[in-house]
Design an enzyme around this catalytic site. Sequence first.
Site, short mmCIF file in Angstrom:
data_model
loop_
_atom_site.label_atom_id
_atom_site.label_comp_id
_atom_site.label_asym_id
_atom_site.label_seq_id
_atom_site.Cartn_x
_atom_site.Cartn_y
_atom_site.Cartn_z
N GLY A 1 -14.71 -29.40 0.47
CA GLY A 1 -14.59 -29.52 1.90
C GLY A 1 -14.98 -30.82 2.58
O GLY A 1 -14.76 -30.93 3.79
N GLU B 1 -16.45 -28.28 -5.31
CA GLU B 1 -15.01 -28.28 -5.61
C GLU B 1 -14.25 -29.19 -4.67
O GLU B 1 -13.48 -28.71 -3.83
CB GLU B 1 -14.46 -26.85 -5.46
CG GLU B 1 -15.14 -25.82 -6.30
CD GLU B 1 -14.77 -24.41 -5.89
OE1 GLU B 1 -14.51 -24.15 -4.70
OE2 GLU B 1 -14.73 -23.56 -6.77
N PRO B 2 -14.45 -30.49 -4.77
CA PRO B 2 -13.74 -31.39 -3.86
C PRO B 2 -12.26 -31.50 -4.21
O PRO B 2 -11.90 -31.60 -5.39
CB PRO B 2 -14.44 -32.73 -4.07
CG PRO B 2 -14.94 -32.66 -5.48
CD PRO B 2 -15.34 -31.22 -5.70
N GLY B 3 -11.41 -31.42 -3.23
CA GLY B 3 -9.98 -31.64 -3.44
C GLY B 3 -9.54 -32.85 -2.61
O GLY B 3 -9.27 -33.93 -3.14
N ARG B 4 -9.53 -32.64 -1.31
CA ARG B 4 -9.08 -33.68 -0.39
C ARG B 4 -9.81 -35.02 -0.60
O ARG B 4 -9.18 -36.08 -0.63
CB ARG B 4 -9.34 -33.18 1.04
CG ARG B 4 -8.72 -34.03 2.14
CD ARG B 4 -9.24 -33.57 3.51
NE ARG B 4 -9.20 -32.13 3.66
CZ ARG B 4 -8.16 -31.44 4.13
NH1 ARG B 4 -7.10 -32.07 4.55
NH2 ARG B 4 -8.22 -30.12 4.20
N ARG C 1 2.24 -30.51 7.13
CA ARG C 1 0.91 -30.27 7.68
C ARG C 1 0.84 -30.39 9.20
O ARG C 1 0.03 -29.72 9.84
CB ARG C 1 -0.14 -31.18 7.02
CG ARG C 1 -0.34 -30.80 5.55
CD ARG C 1 -1.49 -31.54 4.90
NE ARG C 1 -2.78 -31.14 5.42
CZ ARG C 1 -3.54 -31.88 6.20
NH1 ARG C 1 -3.16 -33.09 6.56
NH2 ARG C 1 -4.69 -31.42 6.64
N CYS D 1 16.38 -28.96 9.75
CA CYS D 1 17.00 -28.29 10.88
C CYS D 1 16.03 -27.35 11.57
O CYS D 1 16.18 -26.13 11.54
CB CYS D 1 18.23 -27.54 10.39
SG CYS D 1 19.40 -28.65 9.62
N GLU D 2 15.02 -27.95 12.16
CA GLU D 2 13.99 -27.24 12.93
C GLU D 2 13.55 -28.24 13.98
O GLU D 2 13.18 -29.36 13.63
CB GLU D 2 12.74 -26.97 12.07
CG GLU D 2 12.89 -26.00 10.95
CD GLU D 2 12.79 -24.55 11.41
OE1 GLU D 2 12.21 -24.29 12.49
OE2 GLU D 2 13.31 -23.69 10.69
N TYR E 1 -2.59 -32.23 -0.31
CA TYR E 1 -1.84 -31.21 0.43
C TYR E 1 -0.53 -31.72 1.00
O TYR E 1 -0.09 -31.29 2.06
CB TYR E 1 -2.73 -30.61 1.55
CG TYR E 1 -4.04 -30.10 1.02
CD1 TYR E 1 -4.07 -29.03 0.13
CD2 TYR E 1 -5.25 -30.70 1.35
CE1 TYR E 1 -5.26 -28.57 -0.39
CE2 TYR E 1 -6.45 -30.25 0.82
CZ TYR E 1 -6.45 -29.18 -0.04
OH TYR E 1 -7.62 -28.73 -0.57
C1 LIG Z 1 -9.31 -25.60 -0.63
C2 LIG Z 1 -10.50 -25.28 -1.43
C3 LIG Z 1 -11.27 -26.31 -1.99
C4 LIG Z 1 -10.98 -27.76 -1.74
O1 LIG Z 1 -11.20 -28.09 -0.41
P1 LIG Z 1 -11.07 -29.62 0.06
O2 LIG Z 1 -11.21 -29.53 1.53
O3 LIG Z 1 -9.73 -30.10 -0.36
O4 LIG Z 1 -12.17 -30.38 -0.58
C5 LIG Z 1 -12.32 -25.95 -2.78
N1 LIG Z 1 -12.63 -24.66 -3.01
C6 LIG Z 1 -11.91 -23.65 -2.49
C7 LIG Z 1 -12.28 -22.26 -2.80
C8 LIG Z 1 -10.83 -23.92 -1.69
O5 LIG Z 1 -10.12 -22.92 -1.17
#
Ligand SMILES: *Cc1c(COP(=O)(O)O)cnc(C)c1O
Length: 431
Positions: free
Chosen positions: A248, A290-293, A330, A360-361, A390
Site C-alpha cells: 500500500g 506486500e508492495p505492488g505499486r 484507471r 467507443c465510450e 495496474y
Molecule cells: C493490492 C494489494 C497489495 C498491493 O498493494 P499496492 O498498493 O500495490 O502496494 C498487497 N496486498 C493485497 C492483499 C492487495 O490486495
Amino acid sequence: MLSDNISRAADGSLRFAGQSVPALAEHYGTPLYLMDEERIRANCRMYLDAFRAAFGGAALPLYAGKAASFKQMYRIMAAEGMGVEAVSQGEIHTALSVGYPAGRIYFHGDGKTPADVRFAMEHGIGCFIVDNEHELALVDAEARRLGRRQKVLLRITPGIDPHTYEAVNTGTVDVKFGVPLETGQAFAFVQEALALEGLEVAGLHCHVGSMVFDEDVFERTLDIMVGFMASLYRSLGFVTRELNVGGGYGVRYLESDRQADIPARIAAVAAHLKQLCADAGLPLPFFLMEPGRSIVADAGMTVYTVSTVKHIPGFKRYAIVDGGMGDNPRYCLYQARYTVLHADRGAENEVIFDLAGRCCESGDIIQPAIPLPADTRPGEHIAVCTTGAYNYSMASNYNRLGRPPVVMLRGGESYVAVRRESIEDLCALDL
Ligand SMILES: *Cc1c(COP(=O)(O)O)cnc(C)c1O
C-alpha cells in the site's frame, strides 16, 4: 520532473531511463508500455535493504503480482530475492513457468474456487492467505486429501480507514476482504482454523489499503493487530509466528503528490512492532509486506501517438490517441490522476486538453484537463507517466484492440518482455 528516470534532451524530446522516448515509439510502435528494469530492481532493493536493516533475516517483502504480472517480472523478482504474492492460477502459472520457487509464493484472494485451491496445493504453493471460513474448509480438505499440512495465514480486517480513495480502501470493517475483528468473527475464525488438522496456522494477514501516505497508518494497524495477537495468546495459547501487514505505500502520480520515504517508514514500523511485542510479552513475528505499486509504478511509462485533435470552441480540446481505456482503465474506474507529457517537444504555449482514447465510450478518457502545446497535432507522441502498476495488468481487449507490448529498458538497451497482441491473437480463442 516527476521521477528522476524522466528527463528532456536538449531538443525538448522526452527521455525515459536515459533513452529517447520518440525513438522507442518509432522503433516499437504505439501504444507502448515502457518499463525501466533498473528502477524495478532498485525499488526491490529499497525494500530488501530496509527489511534487512530493521529485522535482520526475519522479514521478507512479497511483490504483489497483480500490479504487473508477466514472466519477466517473476524472473526479476527471483533474481532480487523477493517473495511473491499471487491471486489466481494465471499468476501462479506465470511465476512457476519461469522457475520462480513455489515455496516463496503466497496465495491470496477472497473468492478462491475449489479448482484454485487444488491447483495451488498440487503445485506446492508455500502459503495460503485464507480469506474466510469457507476457504478454511476447502484448504483443509485438500491438504488432508494430499496427506499434508498446508501453511496458512488468516486474513483479518482490522477496521482501519487509511484515508485513501474509497475504491482502493480495504481495511475498514465492511469491506469484502477478510474477517473483521470488531464483530468478534476474527477470533472465531482463528479458533476454527486451529482445530483443523490439514492446516498449519503460521500467523495473520491484513491489508488496509492502497496509496498510503499517512505516516501512522501501519503503526495504527499494528496497534490493533498486536492487541489481537495478545488476546489470541492469552485465550488460546496461539503464538503468531508470521505477521503480514499487506501493501500500500503510495507513489507520486503528480508533481504535487508527496514522496513517501519508504525506508524511513519501514524503520519506524519495525521499531513500533518491536515495542508493541515487547510490551505484550510476545515474540517478534517474522514480518511480511506486500508492495505492488511502489515496486513498479514509477518504472513505467505509456507512449501513444496522437490520432486526432478536436477543438470545440468555448468547451473543450481533445487530443485523441491510439490507445485508451483498454490499456489504462484507471481514470475511468476511479478518476486516477496522471502526469501527461508531450514526448516530442517541451512545454511551450500550452493549453488545456482532455487526453481521450479510441474506444467507443464517451467515458474513455485517459486523463482530463492536462496542459499540452496548443499546436499538438496528429502523428506526435504523448507520454503518460507512472503507468508501471495496474495498467498492463488491468488491460482489456475492449473494441477488439490488441494490448500494447511491454518493452523493458536496461543499461541503454531495450528488449520486448511481452510482445504486442496481433489481430490473429485476438481471434486465437474463437472457434
Ligand atoms: C493490492 C494489494 C497489495 C498491493 O498493494 P499496492 O498498493 O500495490 O502496494 C498487497 N496486498 C493485497 C492483499 C492487495 O490486495
